[in-house]
Motif scaffolding. Structure first.
Motif, PDB file in Angstrom:
ATOM      1  N   GLU A  77      32.619  52.304  41.878  1.00 42.21           N
ATOM      2  CA  GLU A  77      32.325  53.148  43.026  1.00 42.21           C
ATOM      3  C   GLU A  77      32.904  54.417  43.117  1.00 42.21           C
ATOM      4  O   GLU A  77      32.336  55.408  43.259  1.00 42.21           O
ATOM      5  N   CYS A  78      34.385  54.525  43.148  1.00 42.73           N
ATOM      6  CA  CYS A  78      35.274  55.805  43.373  1.00 42.73           C
ATOM      7  C   CYS A  78      35.971  56.120  42.569  1.00 42.73           C
ATOM      8  O   CYS A  78      36.559  57.192  42.582  1.00 42.73           O
ATOM      9  N   LEU A  79      36.247  55.258  41.370  1.00 40.41           N
ATOM     10  CA  LEU A  79      37.005  55.672  40.082  1.00 40.41           C
ATOM     11  C   LEU A  79      38.438  55.844  40.466  1.00 40.41           C
ATOM     12  O   LEU A  79      39.381  56.538  39.871  1.00 40.41           O
ATOM     13  N   HIS A  80      38.919  55.206  41.404  1.00 36.20           N
ATOM     14  CA  HIS A  80      40.330  54.778  41.690  1.00 36.20           C
ATOM     15  C   HIS A  80      40.780  53.749  40.826  1.00 36.20           C
ATOM     16  O   HIS A  80      40.235  52.877  40.181  1.00 36.20           O
ATOM     17  N   SER A  81      41.918  53.835  40.121  1.00 40.02           N
ATOM     18  CA  SER A  81      42.696  53.007  39.192  1.00 40.02           C
ATOM     19  C   SER A  81      43.920  52.358  39.528  1.00 40.02           C
ATOM     20  O   SER A  81      44.579  53.197  40.409  1.00 40.02           O
ATOM     21  N   PHE A  82      44.058  51.111  39.113  1.00 39.25           N
ATOM     22  CA  PHE A  82      45.314  50.500  39.594  1.00 39.25           C
ATOM     23  C   PHE A  82      45.507  49.384  38.175  1.00 39.25           C
ATOM     24  O   PHE A  82      44.902  49.357  37.358  1.00 39.25           O
ATOM     25  N   CYS A  83      46.869  48.912  38.638  1.00 42.09           N
ATOM     26  CA  CYS A  83      47.353  47.837  37.603  1.00 42.09           C
ATOM     27  C   CYS A  83      45.826  46.640  37.522  1.00 42.09           C
ATOM     28  O   CYS A  83      45.452  46.335  38.772  1.00 42.09           O
ATOM     29  N   ARG A  84      45.491  46.121  36.427  1.00 43.85           N
ATOM     30  CA  ARG A  84      44.532  44.893  36.745  1.00 43.85           C
ATOM     31  C   ARG A  84      44.907  44.036  37.561  1.00 43.85           C
ATOM     32  O   ARG A  84      44.410  43.369  38.617  1.00 43.85           O
ATOM     33  N   SER A  85      46.276  43.585  37.387  1.00 44.35           N
ATOM     34  CA  SER A  85      46.662  42.358  38.174  1.00 44.35           C
ATOM     35  C   SER A  85      46.814  42.674  39.674  1.00 44.35           C
ATOM     36  O   SER A  85      46.392  41.834  40.501  1.00 44.35           O
ATOM     37  N   CYS A  86      47.122  44.003  39.938  1.00 38.54           N
ATOM     38  CA  CYS A  86      47.279  44.465  41.436  1.00 38.54           C
ATOM     39  C   CYS A  86      45.828  44.330  42.188  1.00 38.54           C
ATOM     40  O   CYS A  86      45.892  43.888  43.169  1.00 38.54           O
ATOM     41  N   ILE A  87      44.785  45.155  41.437  1.00 40.70           N
ATOM     42  CA  ILE A  87      43.674  44.973  42.034  1.00 40.70           C
ATOM     43  C   ILE A  87      43.009  43.965  42.340  1.00 40.70           C
ATOM     44  O   ILE A  87      42.166  43.679  43.068  1.00 40.70           O
ATOM     45  N   VAL A  88      43.022  42.912  41.264  1.00 40.48           N
ATOM     46  CA  VAL A  88      42.454  41.894  41.128  1.00 40.48           C
ATOM     47  C   VAL A  88      42.911  40.859  42.469  1.00 40.48           C
ATOM     48  O   VAL A  88      42.279  40.186  43.203  1.00 40.48           O
ATOM     49  N   LYS A  89      44.343  40.906  42.436  1.00 38.22           N
ATOM     50  CA  LYS A  89      45.195  40.238  43.719  1.00 38.22           C
ATOM     51  C   LYS A  89      44.560  40.885  45.132  1.00 38.22           C
ATOM     52  O   LYS A  89      44.311  40.034  46.057  1.00 38.22           O
ATOM     53  N   TYR A  90      44.446  41.962  45.185  1.00 33.98           N
ATOM     54  CA  TYR A  90      44.053  42.686  46.320  1.00 33.98           C
ATOM     55  C   TYR A  90      42.733  42.681  46.803  1.00 33.98           C
ATOM     56  O   TYR A  90      42.319  42.216  47.897  1.00 33.98           O
ATOM     57  N   LEU A  91      41.702  42.471  45.792  1.00 33.51           N
ATOM     58  CA  LEU A  91      40.030  42.019  46.149  1.00 33.51           C
ATOM     59  C   LEU A  91      40.147  40.732  46.388  1.00 33.51           C
ATOM     60  O   LEU A  91      38.879  40.300  47.060  1.00 33.51           O
ATOM     61  N   GLN A  92      40.792  39.925  46.295  1.00 28.52           N
ATOM     62  CA  GLN A  92      40.861  38.694  46.947  1.00 28.52           C
ATOM     63  C   GLN A  92      40.898  38.626  48.360  1.00 28.52           C
ATOM     64  O   GLN A  92      40.495  37.489  48.692  1.00 28.52           O
ATOM     65  N   THR A  93      41.331  39.452  48.997  1.00 27.07           N
ATOM     66  CA  THR A  93      41.472  39.495  50.279  1.00 27.07           C
ATOM     67  C   THR A  93      40.792  40.861  51.225  1.00 27.07           C
ATOM     68  O   THR A  93      40.558  40.737  52.251  1.00 27.07           O
ATOM     69  N   SER A  94      40.222  41.640  50.492  1.00 30.45           N
ATOM     70  CA  SER A  94      39.796  42.888  50.861  1.00 30.45           C
ATOM     71  C   SER A  94      38.762  43.209  49.947  1.00 30.45           C
ATOM     72  O   SER A  94      38.600  43.038  48.540  1.00 30.45           O
TER      73      SER A  94
ATOM     74  N   HIS B  73      37.410  46.627  50.053  1.00 32.80           N
ATOM     75  CA  HIS B  73      37.381  48.036  50.027  1.00 32.80           C
ATOM     76  C   HIS B  73      38.522  48.575  49.063  1.00 32.80           C
ATOM     77  O   HIS B  73      39.672  47.829  48.810  1.00 32.80           O
ATOM     78  N   CYS B  74      38.216  49.885  48.648  1.00 33.62           N
ATOM     79  CA  CYS B  74      39.293  50.375  47.740  1.00 33.62           C
ATOM     80  C   CYS B  74      40.471  50.720  48.531  1.00 33.62           C
ATOM     81  O   CYS B  74      40.385  51.155  49.756  1.00 33.62           O
ATOM     82  N   PRO B  75      41.648  50.454  48.069  1.00 35.09           N
ATOM     83  CA  PRO B  75      42.627  50.622  48.972  1.00 35.09           C
ATOM     84  C   PRO B  75      43.291  52.037  49.097  1.00 35.09           C
ATOM     85  O   PRO B  75      44.091  52.465  50.140  1.00 35.09           O
ATOM     86  N   VAL B  76      42.629  53.045  48.307  1.00 34.35           N
ATOM     87  CA  VAL B  76      42.742  54.394  48.497  1.00 34.35           C
ATOM     88  C   VAL B  76      41.933  55.056  49.535  1.00 34.35           C
ATOM     89  O   VAL B  76      42.242  55.667  50.284  1.00 34.35           O
ATOM     90  N   CYS B  77      40.570  54.732  49.106  1.00 37.43           N
ATOM     91  CA  CYS B  77      39.662  55.498  49.698  1.00 37.43           C
ATOM     92  C   CYS B  77      38.457  54.668  50.840  1.00 37.43           C
ATOM     93  O   CYS B  77      37.826  55.275  51.456  1.00 37.43           O
ATOM     94  N   ASP B  78      39.013  53.518  50.545  1.00 33.52           N
ATOM     95  CA  ASP B  78      38.334  52.476  51.584  1.00 33.52           C
ATOM     96  C   ASP B  78      36.644  52.251  51.376  1.00 33.52           C
ATOM     97  O   ASP B  78      36.106  51.673  52.052  1.00 33.52           O
ATOM     98  N   VAL B  79      36.240  53.065  49.881  1.00 34.39           N
ATOM     99  CA  VAL B  79      34.883  52.470  49.863  1.00 34.39           C
ATOM    100  C   VAL B  79      34.615  50.934  49.714  1.00 34.39           C
ATOM    101  O   VAL B  79      35.475  50.553  49.295  1.00 34.39           O
TER     102      VAL B  79
END
Length: 93
Positions: free
Chosen positions: A31-48, A50-56
């Motif tokens: 949706e927003c084209l922000h990039s992260f480590c795969r393991s970091c974003i997968v873990k983050y998306l378990q609780t949120s 929304h993108c951690p950068v732009c909140d989309v």
């Protein structure tokens, strides 16, 4: 004419805002084209959801279907950061 840049000038584009390290298995939110480590974003998306950068909003029910590997960005990181690829190979064994 060739211009040289310092790695420090590019860090904002090749580092994960979640862990603060260089991108490992770079993964991009569709949706927003922000990039992260795969393991970091997968873990983050378990609780949120929304993108951690732009909140989309990524996706309310299946956020992991809305992230994609970014091999081009990962190749750039490996080319810019000497020894990162070789260091990752040693860790995996």
């Amino acid at each position: 004419m060739l211009r040289s840049m310092k790695l420090q000038d590019l860090n904002a584009h090749i580092m994960c805002v979640l862990c603060g390290g260089y991108l490992v298995d770079a993964t991009t939110i569709v949706e927003c084209l922000h990039s992260f480590c795969r393991s970091c974003i997968v873990k983050y998306l378990q609780t949120s959801y929304h993108c951690p950068v732009c909140d989309v909003e990524v996706h309310k029910t299946k956020p992991l279907l809305h992230i994609r590997p970014d091999r081009t960005l990962q190749d750039i990181v490996f080319k810019l950061v000497p020894g990162l690829y070789q260091g990752m190979l040693c860790v995996e064994f």
